[in-house]
Design an enzyme around this catalytic site. Sequence first.
Site, mmCIF file in Angstrom:
data_model
loop_
_atom_site.group_PDB
_atom_site.id
_atom_site.type_symbol
_atom_site.label_atom_id
_atom_site.label_comp_id
_atom_site.label_asym_id
_atom_site.label_seq_id
_atom_site.Cartn_x
_atom_site.Cartn_y
_atom_site.Cartn_z
ATOM 1 N N ASP A 77 -1.874 -9.813 -2.539
ATOM 2 C CA ASP A 77 -0.625 -9.134 -2.197
ATOM 3 C C ASP A 77 0.249 -9.060 -3.449
ATOM 4 O O ASP A 77 0.604 -10.090 -4.016
ATOM 5 C CB ASP A 77 0.060 -9.958 -1.086
ATOM 6 C CG ASP A 77 1.337 -9.320 -0.586
ATOM 7 O OD1 ASP A 77 1.881 -8.410 -1.256
ATOM 8 O OD2 ASP A 77 1.808 -9.751 0.482
ATOM 9 N N ILE A 78 0.591 -7.873 -3.844
ATOM 10 C CA ILE A 78 1.371 -7.667 -5.078
ATOM 11 C C ILE A 78 2.749 -8.355 -5.004
ATOM 12 O O ILE A 78 3.266 -8.810 -6.019
ATOM 13 C CB ILE A 78 1.530 -6.152 -5.376
ATOM 14 C CG1 ILE A 78 2.121 -5.923 -6.778
ATOM 15 C CG2 ILE A 78 2.418 -5.450 -4.374
ATOM 16 C CD1 ILE A 78 1.129 -5.544 -7.799
ATOM 17 N N SER A 113 -1.574 5.465 -5.786
ATOM 18 C CA SER A 113 -1.982 6.738 -5.149
ATOM 19 C C SER A 113 -3.119 6.649 -4.131
ATOM 20 O O SER A 113 -3.465 7.659 -3.521
ATOM 21 C CB SER A 113 -2.388 7.795 -6.211
ATOM 22 O OG SER A 113 -1.258 8.345 -6.820
ATOM 23 N N VAL A 129 2.747 -0.275 0.012
ATOM 24 C CA VAL A 129 3.134 -1.311 -0.931
ATOM 25 C C VAL A 129 4.636 -1.227 -1.244
ATOM 26 O O VAL A 129 5.310 -2.236 -1.429
ATOM 27 C CB VAL A 129 2.231 -1.234 -2.182
ATOM 28 C CG1 VAL A 129 2.531 -0.054 -3.055
ATOM 29 C CG2 VAL A 129 2.286 -2.508 -2.986
ATOM 30 N N ASP A 130 5.173 -0.028 -1.249
ATOM 31 C CA ASP A 130 6.596 0.204 -1.494
ATOM 32 C C ASP A 130 7.444 -0.511 -0.439
ATOM 33 O O ASP A 130 8.387 -1.247 -0.766
ATOM 34 C CB ASP A 130 6.812 1.730 -1.423
ATOM 35 C CG ASP A 130 8.172 2.168 -1.917
ATOM 36 O OD1 ASP A 130 8.777 1.447 -2.719
ATOM 37 O OD2 ASP A 130 8.616 3.250 -1.496
ATOM 38 N N GLY A 180 -3.330 5.038 -1.251
ATOM 39 C CA GLY A 180 -2.956 4.829 0.144
ATOM 40 C C GLY A 180 -2.531 6.154 0.746
ATOM 41 O O GLY A 180 -3.335 7.076 0.907
HETATM 42 P P1 ADP Z 1 0.546 5.635 -2.545
HETATM 43 O O1 ADP Z 1 1.616 6.404 -1.823
HETATM 44 O O2 ADP Z 1 0.727 5.661 -4.062
HETATM 45 O O3 ADP Z 1 -0.827 6.024 -2.117
HETATM 46 P P2 ADP Z 1 0.490 3.203 -0.888
HETATM 47 O O4 ADP Z 1 1.468 2.108 -0.880
HETATM 48 O O5 ADP Z 1 0.324 4.016 0.338
HETATM 49 O O6 ADP Z 1 0.842 4.103 -2.175
HETATM 50 O O7 ADP Z 1 -0.944 2.630 -1.277
HETATM 51 C C1 ADP Z 1 -1.312 2.211 -2.551
HETATM 52 C C2 ADP Z 1 -2.313 1.089 -2.432
HETATM 53 O O8 ADP Z 1 -1.611 -0.136 -2.240
HETATM 54 C C3 ADP Z 1 -3.271 1.221 -1.255
HETATM 55 O O9 ADP Z 1 -4.594 1.025 -1.730
HETATM 56 C C4 ADP Z 1 -2.831 0.095 -0.303
HETATM 57 O O10 ADP Z 1 -3.930 -0.433 0.398
HETATM 58 C C5 ADP Z 1 -2.276 -0.918 -1.270
HETATM 59 N N1 ADP Z 1 -1.330 -1.922 -0.725
HETATM 60 C C6 ADP Z 1 -0.609 -1.890 0.419
HETATM 61 N N2 ADP Z 1 0.133 -3.013 0.542
HETATM 62 C C7 ADP Z 1 -0.121 -3.776 -0.555
HETATM 63 C C8 ADP Z 1 0.324 -5.054 -1.023
HETATM 64 N N3 ADP Z 1 1.203 -5.777 -0.338
HETATM 65 N N4 ADP Z 1 -0.175 -5.525 -2.213
HETATM 66 C C9 ADP Z 1 -1.054 -4.790 -2.930
HETATM 67 N N5 ADP Z 1 -1.505 -3.586 -2.537
HETATM 68 C C10 ADP Z 1 -1.047 -3.083 -1.379
#
Ligand code: ADP
Length: 188
Positions: free
Chosen positions: A18-19, A125, A41-42, A127
């Site tokens: 988890d970032i 990008s 992730v945002d 997700g």
């Molecule tokens: P984007 O709009 O750039 O595609 P997303 O947040 O939808 O961004 O997804 C980007 C990546 O981050 C996806 O592969 C998703 O699975 C991943 N992700 C989601 N939550 C977390 C987290 N807490 N830590 C790390 N990666 C995450």
Amino acid sequence: MGVRIRLGDKTLELIMGDITEQDTDAIVNAANERLIPGGGVDGAIHRRGGPSIAEEARRIGGCPTGQAVVTGAGQLKARYVIHAVGPIYRDGRSGEADLLASAYRESLKRARELNLASVAFPSLSTGAYGYPLEEAAPIALKTILSFLKENESPRLVRMVLWGEKAYEAYRKALVELAKKEGLELEEF
Ligand code: ADP
């Protein structure tokens, strides 16, 4: 548990996790052009970091695709959040690869400007923006590795992959990159 390659005193590593839990100097957010908190992730970063991140982002106002801007990190362990805007995937022939590479490179430039030692990235990008993992992973890793080769800061870049599928796609891409570059792969 993860895998890494080293280049002198520089390290590129992959972990599954988890970032928002990373204690690197900066974490990178997969932001949108308006810098308004979204999902994925945002959403996780804003939830755990608190409202100061969105307030600062609102003052900055926006960020074009392929670019990156910096805010503080609120209550997160990291000191900074680098908001990178990756491309929305259309057909793979609309400049997505260049824009994706640019989002990684510009994030690393922001880290270099602040003279940071370590940065953690999510998979930009792949997700909501729909970039296929198998296409995105080699672009991300190649861009990061060439930046590490050419610059003194940052020294550590950690890709934090959310789930097995993302981790395996990046692991495969790292194995191939290491082979091409003649670098040793280290499990930890
Ligand atoms: P984007 O709009 O750039 O595609 P997303 O947040 O939808 O961004 O997804 C980007 C990546 O981050 C996806 O592969 C998703 O699975 C991943 N992700 C989601 N939550 C977390 C987290 N807490 N830590 C790390 N990666 C995450």
